[in-house]
Design an enzyme around this catalytic site. Structure first.
Site, PDB file in Angstrom:
ATOM      1  N   LYS A   1      53.755  41.073  48.077  1.00  0.00           N
ATOM      2  CA  LYS A   1      52.999  41.610  49.216  1.00  0.00           C
ATOM      3  C   LYS A   1      52.335  40.515  50.037  1.00  0.00           C
ATOM      4  CE  LYS A   1      53.854  46.015  48.900  1.00  0.00           C
ATOM      5  NZ  LYS A   1      54.795  46.595  49.870  1.00  0.00           N
TER       6      LYS A   1
ATOM      7  N   TYR B   1      53.948  42.414  42.151  1.00  0.00           N
ATOM      8  CA  TYR B   1      53.702  43.176  43.380  1.00  0.00           C
ATOM      9  C   TYR B   1      52.826  42.366  44.345  1.00  0.00           C
ATOM     10  CZ  TYR B   1      52.299  47.413  46.031  1.00  0.00           C
ATOM     11  OH  TYR B   1      52.060  48.359  46.995  1.00  0.00           O
TER      12      TYR B   1
ATOM     13  N   SER C   1      49.754  44.746  51.061  1.00  0.00           N
ATOM     14  CA  SER C   1      48.854  45.476  50.170  1.00  0.00           C
ATOM     15  C   SER C   1      47.646  44.618  49.827  1.00  0.00           C
ATOM     16  CB  SER C   1      49.574  45.852  48.878  1.00  0.00           C
ATOM     17  OG  SER C   1      48.671  46.388  47.927  1.00  0.00           O
TER      18      SER C   1
END
Length: 307
Positions: A170, A166, A153
């Site tokens: 990622k 997150y 991401s």
């Protein structure tokens, strides 16, 4: 150019009960792949669980003439993942493709985030991908064929406020991809990462409605299908969204050399503009290239011949 097909191939797609995963599963099945549709069936934050979402996708595939089975494995549980892979092997005798797509969100600024929420997100995205990949790795090595995709991401590659957990996971997947690319090459296992932007449960409410209409999951799945194809690249971070496709590359600047007497923080500060100068930057294939660059500069300055 001939059509990309997956006749005879078996794909496992995690988090495939909705959103991108569902789109990936339908796209691969439409091109002949037999698909294990995995989904824990939980909420966006990872709580709860039900096999119904995965089964609904399986029903879609079979109604269109394809072959698929559902499995509700929690990707962080090695025993459940092993059972999922065993189900694929018992049903079709092979696993050719793994798409690590499962994920959860627990967004908060780092100041307000609990370590529990940090760990939960890293466990699903990073450790979940490692657990699933480990479960199929020997199968792919023995078959001398494998296609593995991590879902990265821009939140990790470039950063995004409120997503330290997150983002860490990622970007960790990019490092995981880099190493597996090297280790899998001799057995024709190609490992890539997809960095998607799409309208999913995770993006709704964050982006204006008119823009969301352009961000179809199907446009992202087109990129995914290429990354797991016979002629796929390896070690590519493919960015996809709203019909746009690009690649993220990591480059290292040429940098400078400072002799021993000048190796001080003050001199690093003095020469920092040169250190970050993009002129002469290169993409590296493995970490040792950085070491050799620095040694070569040092040896040249010292008048030492290498090799």
């Amino acid at each position: 150019m001939s059509d990309i097909r997956f006749d005879g191939r078996v794909a496992i797609i995690t988090g495939a009960g909705a959103g991108l995963g569902r789109s990936h599963a339908l796209a691969l099945a439409a091109r002949g792949a037999k698909v294990v549709v995995n989904d824990l069936g939980g909420a966006v934050d990872g709580t709860g669980g039900s096999i119904s979402a995965a089964q609904a996708v399986v029903n879609e595939i079979t109604q269109n003439g394809g072959e698929a089975i559902a499995h509700g494995a929690n990707v962080t549980r090695a025993d459940e993942v092993a059972d999922m892979v065993d189900s694929a092997m018992k049903t079709w005798g092979r696993v050719d493709i793994l798409v690590n797509n499962a994920g959860i969100l627990r967004d908060k600024s780092f100041a307000k985030m609990t370590l529990e929420d940090f760990k939960a997100v890293v466990d699903v995205h990073l450790m979940g991908a490692a657990t699933c990949t480990k479960a199929v790795w020997e199968i792919m090595r023995e078959a001398n064929y494998g296609r593995v995709v991590m879902t990265s991401s821009s939140s990790g590659i470039y950063g995004n406020f409120g997503q330290s957990n997150y983002g860490a996971a990622k970007m960790g997947l990019v490092g995981f991809m880099n190493v597996l690319h090297l280790e899998g090459a001799k057995n024709n296992i190609r490992v890539n990462a997809l960095s998607p932007t799409a309208r999913t449960r995770m993006t709704e409410g964050l982006i204006p409605e008119e823009a969301l209409k352009l961000m179809t999951v199907e446009s992202v799945s087109a990129g995914l299908v290429y990354l797991v194809s016979e002629d796929a690249p390896s070690r590519t971070v493919l960015c996809a969204g709203a019909g746009g496709y690009a690649a993220t590359r990591i480059y290292e600047t040429d940098g400078i050399f400072l002799p021993p007497a000048e190796q001080t923080p003050e001199n690093i500060a003095k020469h920092f503009d040169q250190i970050v100068d993009a002129k002469g930057q290169e993409p590296y294939e493995q970490g040792g290239q950085q070491t050799m660059k620095f040694i070569t500069k040092a040896a040249a300055a010292a008048g030492v011949k290498l090799g």
